[in-house]
Scaffold this motif. Structure first.
Motif, PDB file in Angstrom:
ATOM      1  N   LEU A 272       0.820  -1.210   0.000  1.00  9.49           N
ATOM      2  CA  LEU A 272       0.000   0.000   0.000  1.00  9.49           C
ATOM      3  C   LEU A 272       0.856   1.263   0.000  1.00  9.49           C
ATOM      4  O   LEU A 272       0.518   2.258  -0.650  1.00  9.49           O
ATOM      5  N   MET A 273       1.970   1.218   0.724  1.00  9.88           N
ATOM      6  CA  MET A 273       2.842   2.395   0.812  1.00  9.88           C
ATOM      7  C   MET A 273       3.527   2.717  -0.514  1.00  9.88           C
ATOM      8  O   MET A 273       4.104   3.794  -0.664  1.00  9.88           O
ATOM      9  N   LYS A 274       3.444   1.809  -1.462  1.00 16.63           N
ATOM     10  CA  LYS A 274       4.014   2.037  -2.782  1.00 16.63           C
ATOM     11  C   LYS A 274       2.953   2.473  -3.780  1.00 16.63           C
ATOM     12  O   LYS A 274       3.223   2.565  -4.974  1.00 16.63           O
ATOM     13  N   CYS A 275       1.738   2.729  -3.291  1.00 15.49           N
ATOM     14  CA  CYS A 275       0.637   3.172  -4.144  1.00 15.49           C
ATOM     15  C   CYS A 275       0.299   4.629  -3.848  1.00 15.49           C
ATOM     16  O   CYS A 275       0.698   5.177  -2.822  1.00 15.49           O
ATOM     17  N   ASP A 276      -0.445   5.247  -4.767  1.00 16.88           N
ATOM     18  CA  ASP A 276      -0.715   6.681  -4.674  1.00 16.88           C
ATOM     19  C   ASP A 276      -2.185   7.024  -4.452  1.00 16.88           C
ATOM     20  O   ASP A 276      -2.504   7.969  -3.744  1.00 16.88           O
ATOM     21  N   VAL A 277      -3.071   6.262  -5.060  1.00 12.72           N
ATOM     22  CA  VAL A 277      -4.507   6.521  -4.964  1.00 12.72           C
ATOM     23  C   VAL A 277      -5.206   5.192  -4.693  1.00 12.72           C
ATOM     24  O   VAL A 277      -4.884   4.180  -5.325  1.00 12.72           O
ATOM     25  N   VAL A 278      -6.141   5.187  -3.746  1.00 11.34           N
ATOM     26  CA  VAL A 278      -6.942   3.995  -3.472  1.00 11.34           C
ATOM     27  C   VAL A 278      -8.391   4.298  -3.856  1.00 11.34           C
ATOM     28  O   VAL A 278      -8.909   5.376  -3.561  1.00 11.34           O
ATOM     29  N   LEU A 338      -0.309  15.915  -8.202  1.00 10.86           N
ATOM     30  CA  LEU A 338      -1.548  16.422  -7.604  1.00 10.86           C
ATOM     31  C   LEU A 338      -2.100  15.452  -6.561  1.00 10.86           C
ATOM     32  O   LEU A 338      -2.639  15.871  -5.534  1.00 10.86           O
ATOM     33  N   ALA A 339      -1.965  14.158  -6.830  1.00  9.84           N
ATOM     34  CA  ALA A 339      -2.443  13.160  -5.873  1.00  9.84           C
ATOM     35  C   ALA A 339      -1.656  13.243  -4.578  1.00  9.84           C
ATOM     36  O   ALA A 339      -2.225  13.139  -3.475  1.00  9.84           O
ATOM     37  N   TYR A 340      -0.356  13.410  -4.683  1.00  6.69           N
ATOM     38  CA  TYR A 340       0.471  13.535  -3.484  1.00  6.69           C
ATOM     39  C   TYR A 340       0.105  14.801  -2.715  1.00  6.69           C
ATOM     40  O   TYR A 340       0.002  14.791  -1.482  1.00  6.69           O
ATOM     41  N   GLU A 341      -0.105  15.892  -3.428  1.00  4.01           N
ATOM     42  CA  GLU A 341      -0.454  17.153  -2.769  1.00  4.01           C
ATOM     43  C   GLU A 341      -1.801  17.033  -2.050  1.00  4.01           C
ATOM     44  O   GLU A 341      -1.952  17.504  -0.912  1.00  4.01           O
ATOM     45  N   ASP A 342      -2.777  16.392  -2.698  1.00  2.18           N
ATOM     46  CA  ASP A 342      -4.084  16.216  -2.073  1.00  2.18           C
ATOM     47  C   ASP A 342      -3.984  15.305  -0.857  1.00  2.18           C
ATOM     48  O   ASP A 342      -4.646  15.528   0.163  1.00  2.18           O
ATOM     49  N   ARG A 343      -3.150  14.261  -0.948  1.00  2.00           N
ATOM     50  CA  ARG A 343      -2.985  13.360   0.198  1.00  2.00           C
ATOM     51  C   ARG A 343      -2.319  14.077   1.367  1.00  2.00           C
ATOM     52  O   ARG A 343      -2.678  13.867   2.528  1.00  2.00           O
ATOM     53  N   SER A 344      -1.346  14.928   1.075  1.00  2.00           N
ATOM     54  CA  SER A 344      -0.637  15.632   2.153  1.00  2.00           C
ATOM     55  C   SER A 344      -1.551  16.600   2.891  1.00  2.00           C
ATOM     56  O   SER A 344      -1.298  16.947   4.043  1.00  2.00           O
TER      57      SER A 344
END
Length: 369
Positions: A272-278, A338-344
């Motif tokens: 899971l830690m190697k994934c970006d969007v669930v 963008l996915a990383y920014e939204d997750r942060s």
């Protein structure tokens, strides 16, 4: 997976009798989490296979397997078990305080025409609540959807319908979220490493109510537009594999990084830690352990704007329909940062769902406090 019924007794004077006719997945995880904090108990389990038969006949199967009551004071079971039927077959269990936990409810199973459904499962859950002393739901959505649909089920009885069952059961109800055991090591962020290909994970059972068709059709559409992505498919398969998954494994051969159940929890979290969007495309969900775990491990969650999801996730995680999901994923695929920014910036209180916080709440109920 063992095919044998298991009876385990810890301590000479067990206080609590745990009964789980579907000992696998979140049902197993809940029991295992609770008993870690209990010094004496009796545990009776059956393998997690053919849940329909566990629901129909579990009481009969367990009748002669459950040991005679000695020092136990509390009975804890899940809503898979027809508790009322078991108490009729084993009247000695009536003296115990009876606590039932709802991981889901069958009253809103996603078949549009209620008359086409086998309501036996719903009926079992209703009479189990009447037989219980305390009824615990894993979310407010679960509790409210159960209580508000009792009348619809009872109306299918041609005559001599019982009244005010909702009011009787409501007095017994509590909500305790599922106690999730999160990994000790916090996520560090794969996209923080400047990954240029979005990795999407789908961590659900390969069954009808999780609607894999919606998820894979979105991915196939993205591929036809030559949009790059990677996909990880997790979750257990109890019965036949849905046809869309066989088709997709062939058509998405170059995009699929992993496909299949991971038994090791540590390996599962590392994946899971190697994934970006669930993503969830579920049509039947009352909490969603896998989604919470994935979000904790660093994935940005995209979930339907219905069922339990608005209770748990902020608005920017909710999509309105499959077209909206496609548009959101396309945007992230074209610009994974963008996915990383939204997750942060994700505003989600994981402590609220942690086993560290919730296990003591279960113990209060089970210890008569």
């Amino acid at each position: 997976m063992s095919n044998k019924t298991n009876v385990a007794v810890k301590g000479e004077t067990p206080d609590i009798l745990f009964i789980e006719p579907f000992y696998g997945g979140s049902h197993k995880e809940l029991i295992d989490t609770i008993i870690k904090s209990i010094s004496t108990y009796t545990l009776v389990t059956m393998p997690c296979k053919k849940w329909h038969w566990r629901s129909r006949c579990g009481a009969l199967s367990l009748m002669t397997i459950i040991p005679k009551v000695t020092t136990e004071k509390v009975l804890f079971c899940s809503s898979i078990l027809n508790l009322a039927e078991l108490l009729g077959l084993r009247p000695d269990l009536n003296s115990l305080k009876k606590v039932i936990y709802f991981h889901e409810n069958q009253l809103i199973y996603p078949i549009q025409e209620i008359k086409n459904r086998d309501i036996q499962y719903s009926y079992n859950q209703i009479i189990s609540c009447l037989a219980a002393d305390i009824v615990i739901f894993n979310s407010n959505f679960n509790k409210n959807s159960f209580l508000s649909n009792i009348k619809k089920i009872i109306k299918l009885i041609p005559d001599y319908r019982s009244t005010n069952l909702e009011g009787i059961i409501r007095k017994k109800c509590e909500v305790l979220y599922f106690p999730v055991t999160f990994p000790e090591k916090p996520f560090e962020g794969r996209l923080n490493e400047k990954s240029n290909v979005l990795r999407i994970v789908w961590p659900h059972r390969w069954e009808f109510d999780k609607c894999p068709e919606d998820f894979f059709n979105v991915l196939l559409k993205l591929k036809t537009e030559n949009i790059k992505f990677e996909v990880v498919v997790l979750g257990e398969c109890y019965r036949e594999i849905p046809e869309i998954m066989n088709v997709s494994r062939e058509k998405l051969e170059n995009e699929i990084v992993h496909c299949g159940y991971i038994d090791s929890k540590s390996t599962y979290f590392q994946t899971l830690m190697k994934c970006d969007v669930v993503v969830s495309t579920s049509h039947h969900e009352f909490f969603g352990v896998a989604m919470i775990e994935a979000a904790y491990c660093g994935c940005f969650p995209l979930v339907p704007n219905n069922l339990v999801y608005p209770e748990i996730y902020p608005n920017n995680c909710l999509y309105s329909n499959i077209e909206d999901l496609y548009a959101r994923l396309k945007c992230y695929c074209l610009n994974p940062t963008l996915a990383y920014e939204d997750r942060s910036k994700l505003d989600l209180s994981f402590e609220k769902y942690s086993s560290v916080k919730l296990t003591p709440e279960f113990l209060k109920i089970l210890n008569n406090k």
